[in-house]
Design an enzyme around this catalytic site. Sequence first.
Site, PDB file in Angstrom:
ATOM      1  N   ASN A 112       0.688  -1.100  -0.257  1.00 22.20           N
ATOM      2  CA  ASN A 112       0.054  -0.304   0.319  1.00 22.20           C
ATOM      3  C   ASN A 112       1.096   1.160  -0.141  1.00 22.20           C
ATOM      4  OD1 ASN A 112       0.928  -0.165   2.509  1.00 22.20           O
ATOM      5  ND2 ASN A 112      -1.275   0.069   3.788  1.00 22.20           N
ATOM      6  N   GLU A 126       8.782   5.164  16.685  1.00 16.54           N
ATOM      7  CA  GLU A 126       9.202   4.745  15.194  1.00 16.54           C
ATOM      8  C   GLU A 126      10.138   5.761  14.877  1.00 16.54           C
ATOM      9  OE1 GLU A 126       5.120   5.042  12.878  1.00 16.54           O
ATOM     10  OE2 GLU A 126       4.837   2.819  13.421  1.00 16.54           O
TER      11      GLU A 126
HETATM   12  P1  CMP Z   1       1.111  -0.284   8.037  1.00 21.68           P
HETATM   13  O1  CMP Z   1      -0.237   1.326   7.553  1.00 21.68           O
HETATM   14  O2  CMP Z   1       1.697  -0.234   7.594  1.00 21.68           O
HETATM   15  O3  CMP Z   1       0.413  -0.458   8.854  1.00 21.68           O
HETATM   16  C1  CMP Z   1       0.683  -2.411   8.384  1.00 21.68           C
HETATM   17  C2  CMP Z   1       0.742  -3.089   7.609  1.00 21.68           C
HETATM   18  O4  CMP Z   1       0.406  -4.051   7.468  1.00 21.68           O
HETATM   19  C3  CMP Z   1      -0.281  -1.931   6.553  1.00 21.68           C
HETATM   20  O5  CMP Z   1       0.537  -0.829   6.667  1.00 21.68           O
HETATM   21  C4  CMP Z   1      -0.424  -2.951   5.446  1.00 21.68           C
HETATM   22  O6  CMP Z   1       1.072  -2.664   4.247  1.00 21.68           O
HETATM   23  C5  CMP Z   1      -0.681  -4.373   5.833  1.00 21.68           C
HETATM   24  N1  CMP Z   1      -1.105  -5.605   6.198  1.00 21.68           N
HETATM   25  C6  CMP Z   1      -1.447  -6.693   4.889  1.00 21.68           C
HETATM   26  N2  CMP Z   1      -2.592  -6.823   5.598  1.00 21.68           N
HETATM   27  C7  CMP Z   1      -3.446  -5.869   6.066  1.00 21.68           C
HETATM   28  C8  CMP Z   1      -4.631  -6.623   6.869  1.00 21.68           C
HETATM   29  N3  CMP Z   1      -5.060  -7.114   6.492  1.00 21.68           N
HETATM   30  N4  CMP Z   1      -4.789  -5.497   8.103  1.00 21.68           N
HETATM   31  C9  CMP Z   1      -3.816  -3.967   8.210  1.00 21.68           C
HETATM   32  N5  CMP Z   1      -3.006  -4.160   7.558  1.00 21.68           N
HETATM   33  C10 CMP Z   1      -2.336  -4.653   6.715  1.00 21.68           C
END
Ligand code: CMP
Length: 138
Positions: A112, A126
Amino acid sequence: MERTLSIIKPDAVERNLSGAILAMIQEAGLTVKAMKMIQLSKKQAEGFYAVHKERPFFDSLTEFMCSGPVVVSILEGDDAIAKYRALMGATNPANAEEGTIRKKYALDIEKNSVHGSDAPETAAFETKYFFNDLEIVG
Ligand code: CMP
């Protein structure tokens, strides 16, 4: 003034989107106070996302996060944490609003494109995870 940590993730760095994403960040009024490109080890990715270690996506997420370079930065501004989260859009790009980074560039819920701290306590953890005081301007 508040600070938050941003990561431009491997999917976006690989597609040469770092500059376009940084432009969106700066156009939103956030100021870059520190920045570097690094490639995380699996252990470093696991340490960063330790809060998610019980989640089913943890192994896949940490594999992805060390699969290529990332651009980490500290952003500063009024209400920087909420402002950057609004600019990123929803975690799942399918739910992200028009004009957000994830709507424009994210590939799926894992790839993402960007990460931003979600609260003052996580922002403190962080930013320290990646930068020492000498690396932060101002
Ligand atoms: P981030 O904001 O970096 O925080 C946790 C990360 O886990 C999220 O963005 C996504 O890249 C990843 N991720 C993968 N699957 C899920 C999910 N089902 N719900 C939330 N985060 C997810």
